[in-house]
Enzyme design. Structure first.
Site, mmCIF file in Angstrom:
data_model
loop_
_atom_site.group_PDB
_atom_site.id
_atom_site.type_symbol
_atom_site.label_atom_id
_atom_site.label_comp_id
_atom_site.label_asym_id
_atom_site.label_seq_id
_atom_site.Cartn_x
_atom_site.Cartn_y
_atom_site.Cartn_z
ATOM 1 N N ASP A 1 0.832 -1.204 0.000
ATOM 2 C CA ASP A 1 0.000 0.000 0.000
ATOM 3 C C ASP A 1 0.864 1.251 0.000
ATOM 4 O OD1 ASP A 1 0.569 -1.006 2.611
ATOM 5 O OD2 ASP A 1 -0.906 0.340 3.485
ATOM 6 N N THR B 1 -8.987 3.511 7.166
ATOM 7 C CA THR B 1 -8.275 2.859 6.064
ATOM 8 C C THR B 1 -8.861 1.497 5.714
ATOM 9 O OG1 THR B 1 -6.582 1.847 7.485
ATOM 10 C CG2 THR B 1 -6.157 4.079 6.664
ATOM 11 N N LEU C 1 -6.281 -0.301 1.177
ATOM 12 C CA LEU C 1 -5.152 0.547 0.795
ATOM 13 C C LEU C 1 -4.982 1.627 1.861
ATOM 14 C CD1 LEU C 1 -5.453 0.755 -3.073
ATOM 15 C CD2 LEU C 1 -3.866 -0.571 -1.684
ATOM 16 N N HIS C 2 -4.311 1.238 2.941
ATOM 17 C CA HIS C 2 -4.153 2.142 4.081
ATOM 18 C C HIS C 2 -3.414 3.424 3.680
ATOM 19 C CE1 HIS C 2 -5.292 -1.256 6.661
ATOM 20 N NE2 HIS C 2 -4.396 -1.986 6.021
ATOM 21 N N ASP C 3 -2.191 3.262 3.180
ATOM 22 C CA ASP C 3 -1.314 4.420 2.990
ATOM 23 C C ASP C 3 -1.753 5.381 1.890
ATOM 24 O OD1 ASP C 3 0.336 3.576 5.076
ATOM 25 O OD2 ASP C 3 1.477 2.268 3.756
#
Length: 309
Positions: free
Chosen positions: A14, A194, A237-239
């Site tokens: 991510d 997230t 997709l955390h980031d």
């Protein structure tokens, strides 16, 4: 006017997508440097991964600086069990064709902040907060130049590495405590938001059909086999939420809260306690983002990825 930023990262699938989104958004973001930290993988591998992603996007004018090899106090714990042995399982990327820039990441952060324009710089940490904490302790004079910190880390509910803690906060809780106590504006993207950022199967298929190398790599990373029990049926997709927020803040909602980080070496290590309802009567130190319009986010992400090589 473009927003001046530094991305501090430990790629990670991510993280890779977040970097690609930033590379595809240079009309809006003036990315001064990528700094790497130990987290998902050791720092030598995270640095190689940042270079591999930079090579993928054919970007050669943004320096990559290698950073901290270990957390401030506790031993390093990594996450190859999620990311794969090299951190970028599924991407199919070759070894880096370029090299990291000379100088430590912490020194680079300090120098870039000191040279920042009048409106200041936005720091975007996507991994453990070790480099930022070291920079703030070594050079507190840079703090007035930090416009804001948009970070991925923490959780308002359950963690993903322990019942209490999100991975980044768990890996270096002491650094997280330093950053949340630094006195500068913070926008926090924890697991509560997230884990909502999950692309549909149709959207992932469209990424694979873009016909470019970036789309192929992202599709491979999002469709790779993953271990279960991570709190989601899809691939969150955390980031990329951090970079997406800088581009499209209207897609996110949250509120100002007082946040503390548990630094004790027990079952609550790395727990972020978020005073969502203001019970503690403390001055808020973070804008805690709680919701995202995920379908719109991925539509815009796909449009940006399509512009890459």
């Amino acid at each position: 006017m473009r927003e001046t930023i530094v991305i501090d990262t430990d790629p990670g699938q991510d993280d890779a997508v977040a970097l690609l989104l930033a590379f595809a958004s240079r009309d809006r973001l003036d990315l001064k440097a990528i700094t790497t930290v130990a987290g998902n993988v050791p720092v030598a591998q995270s640095t190689a991964n940042a270079l591999r992603i930079r090579d993928l996007a054919r970007v050669d004018d943004i320096p990559v600086h290698r950073g901290a090899e270990a957390p401030l106090i506790v031993p390093l714990e990594t996450a190859e069990f999620v990311c794969g042995p090299d951190g970028l399982a599924g991407a199919g990327l070759p070894a880096p064709a370029s090299e990291a820039a000379p100088g430590h990441a912490v020194d680079a952060i300090i120098a870039i902040c000191r040279a920042a324009p009048g409106e200041g710089i936005t720091l975007c940490p996507l991994g453990p907060l070790t480099n930022l904490a070291l920079a703030f302790r070594l050079a507190p004079d840079i703090l007035p130049k930090v416009r804001r910190i948009a970070l991925m880390g923490g959780a308002i509910g359950l963690g993903n590495i322990t019942p209490a803690a999100e991975f980044n906060a768990y890996v270096d809780p002491h650094a997280a405590a330093v950053v949340f106590g630094c006195g500068r504006p913070i926008v926090m993207f924890g697991l509560g938001v997230t884990l909502q950022a999950i692309a549909s199967h149709a959207q992932i298929a469209r990424i694979g059909a873009l016909g470019n190398a970036a789309g192929k790599a992202v599709h491979g990373m999002l469709t790779r086999p993953r271990p279960g029990g991570l709190g989601s049926d899809g691939h969150p997709l955390h980031d990329p939420c951090v970079v997406a927020y800088l581009l499209w803040p209207e897609l996110f909602e949250g509120r100002d809260c007082y946040v503390t980080v548990e630094t004790g070496d027990g079952p609550l290590r790395g727990r972020t306690t978020i005073d969502w309802n203001g019970r503690l009567k403390r001055e808020p130190n973070a804008d805690v983002v709680a919701s995202v319009k995920a379908p719109e986010l991925f539509e815009r992400l796909i449009e940006r990825l399509a512009t890459l090589p």
